[in-house]
Design an enzyme around this catalytic site. Sequence first.
Site, short mmCIF file in Angstrom:
data_model
loop_
_atom_site.label_atom_id
_atom_site.label_comp_id
_atom_site.label_asym_id
_atom_site.label_seq_id
_atom_site.Cartn_x
_atom_site.Cartn_y
_atom_site.Cartn_z
NE ARG A 132 71.99 66.57 36.06
CZ ARG A 132 70.90 66.88 35.56
NH1 ARG A 132 70.52 67.45 34.34
NH2 ARG A 132 70.06 66.88 36.66
CD GLU A 254 69.27 65.67 43.63
OE1 GLU A 254 70.32 65.12 43.14
OE2 GLU A 254 69.31 66.87 43.26
NE ARG A 298 68.60 72.69 46.77
CZ ARG A 298 68.69 72.67 45.38
NH1 ARG A 298 67.97 72.99 44.45
NH2 ARG A 298 69.86 71.95 45.06
CG ASP A 327 72.84 71.42 42.24
OD1 ASP A 327 74.19 71.18 42.11
OD2 ASP A 327 72.06 71.14 41.58
CD GLU A 349 80.32 67.08 44.64
OE1 GLU A 349 80.47 66.33 45.76
OE2 GLU A 349 79.38 67.31 44.04
CD GLU A 355 73.45 69.68 37.09
OE1 GLU A 355 74.51 69.28 37.61
OE2 GLU A 355 72.53 69.56 37.06
C1 GCU Z 1 72.43 68.10 40.64
C2 GCU Z 1 72.45 67.48 39.53
C3 GCU Z 1 72.14 65.99 39.70
C4 GCU Z 1 73.14 65.26 40.87
C5 GCU Z 1 73.35 66.11 41.95
C6 GCU Z 1 74.27 65.70 43.02
O1 GCU Z 1 71.21 68.22 41.44
O2 GCU Z 1 71.52 67.87 38.63
O3 GCU Z 1 72.38 65.23 38.56
O4 GCU Z 1 72.75 63.97 40.90
O5 GCU Z 1 73.33 67.53 41.87
O6 GCU Z 1 75.25 66.47 43.33
O7 GCU Z 1 74.15 64.72 43.52
#
Ligand code: GCU
Length: 637
Positions: A132, A254, A298, A327, A349, A355
């Site tokens: 990003r 993720e 979510r 997000d 944060e 982004e």
């Molecule tokens: C968002 C972002 C990701 C990043 C994630 C995070 O989803 O698109 O690139 O890794 O946030 O904050 O961990």
Amino acid sequence: MYDKLWLRYEGGYIETIEKIVRRVVLSCRQRSDVLNTAVTELETVFPAEVIIGENAGEEHAPTGEGFSIRNRNGVFTISSQTGGGVLYGVFAFLRLLHIGKINEGFVGLDDSPKISRRMLNHWDNLDGSIERGYAGGSLWKWDRLPKVDRRYIDYARLAASVGINGTVLNNVNADAAFLSHTYLEKTAILADMFRAYNIQVFLSANFAAPVNSGGLPTADPLHNAVRAWWRDKAAEIYALIPDFGGFLVKADSEGQPGPYLYGRTHVDGANMLADFLAPYGGIVIWRAFVYGHGESDRAKKAYADFKPLDGQFRDNAAVQVKNGPIDFQPREPVHPLFGAMEKTGLFLELQITQEYLGQGKHIVFLGPMWKEILNFGIRDPHGEMQASQLSDPVGKVLEEKKLAGIAGVSNTGDNDDWCGSLFHSANLFSFGRLSWDWTLSCTDIAREWAVLTWGRDLSVVDAVVNILTHSWDACVDYMTPLGLHHIMRYENHDGPDPGCEQGERADWKPPYYHCADAKGLGFDRTRKGSNAVDQYARSLADLFDNIETCPEKYLLWFHHVPWDHVLGSRRTLKDELTFRYHRGVESAKQLRTWWKQVEGRVPHDSYQSVLNKLDVQVAEAHEWEAVCVAYFMNFTK
Ligand code: GCU
């Protein structure tokens, strides 16, 4: 000319300044590398005199990172008990002089940071790319270290000048190799340089590093061999970097590994690391960015997972929470965890890199968005208060915690302009200023940045301030008005794609978030819907739950609103949505009109490059309007 960003200290003022300042005295308890840095910084403009000792200069010198500045007939004394305080005092002094706030009549000021940890989070990868990132490759040239780059010091100056005192060098999607001895040695070189600027270095840690880098069969935090691995790793790190800040961890999110993989909890994971860092004064910052299939909404997931853990984390472990529950959207209501983790350290944060807000292309000043979050009345001490009496904003909650911080996902890169464009650097500047003092006014911050960057020509400053202070509202209008969110393209989160059905998971697809149908639009998070509202303090929950009292800016975040519902403007939802998209486009055009007024008053190249950005922004605002209005209006037939 502009590569120093707001630290240009443009020559034209020096003469006036010399009339105001006869001598500058720096006063501190003891000599240190940081104090030497303060002297060097001051010497870019003035010769400095340094006094050291118990009662040097000012008698009651501020403690910690606080400082005082006093003027006695042109003799300015900047004092603090620490080198860091003096350094921040020097940067403040130079800033105030250059924006004209220190003049002959200036008597003095005292200042100290309201929040103790003010950090940049770099999502920089080992291969030099940035997740990003829209301003080129990583600033850290890992393959060239130990050879140092001149920009490391420039970076430290920029960061320290706005009060940043910590930096996480690598991406939260962390490569375990960053914890290998080779990379720790390289990290130590950066830490040595940044130390003199009062900046502590942190690393993002891959939770499975004992497997990926240590060759163990498991990374189970309760397994003895795993614990021994982390204990030894901590010892190895602190031998190289005695003031290492600690770890930032993205776990079970993720695809990143975490304690859940081994049937353990976030507390098990965070506390294990915290215990091994504690003897050295290090901390663990454990991210709360989690979401899962199981939740119907979510937005509820992080609170659902973390709230029950409040009180179980070690004193040197903090939970890092994004500003909103989803997000980094153009606008989100505040994350409910800020009102819920009474006994746990908290970091807010924020994302400086844009982004979801036009990335490197759109000029969007994020200060007002961050202020909206920091000012958000989240904590309701009595449970029974009227909505109008909501107290304890997020900024205050953080201020009162023993362990607290603000982290900004950095927008820096190795482009000459650092942040993708000069205007994008306003976000870096304002992140630092607000993390130092969240009560500052955004217009004041915008003005400071405008003068420091573009000079004192008032018509230029006014135009720049207008652009900055109106740009976020414009962006929210042309992208996601009335509480819409996550309707960007799947691939890169750029541009409108409200009908997108791409992605393996339901909660990555725009229709999951906007829920458009023949009846209406918006995600029902009320007590009749997902009941996300009850994650907030009672009075706030009641406010959000009622369609009549829910602030319109969050309407479609919390409600599935009928198309013919009448809003405050007396327009129906259908008409209001169309109206707001269009207003967004008109506002984007207005930003460009303001900029056109400065033609001939700023260097032509800079003028043209900003104008090019604004042209793209206007064109893309049109695209947002066209795509979204056509898409949503289809449902209203
Ligand atoms: C968002 C972002 C990701 C990043 C994630 C995070 O989803 O698109 O690139 O890794 O946030 O904050 O961990």
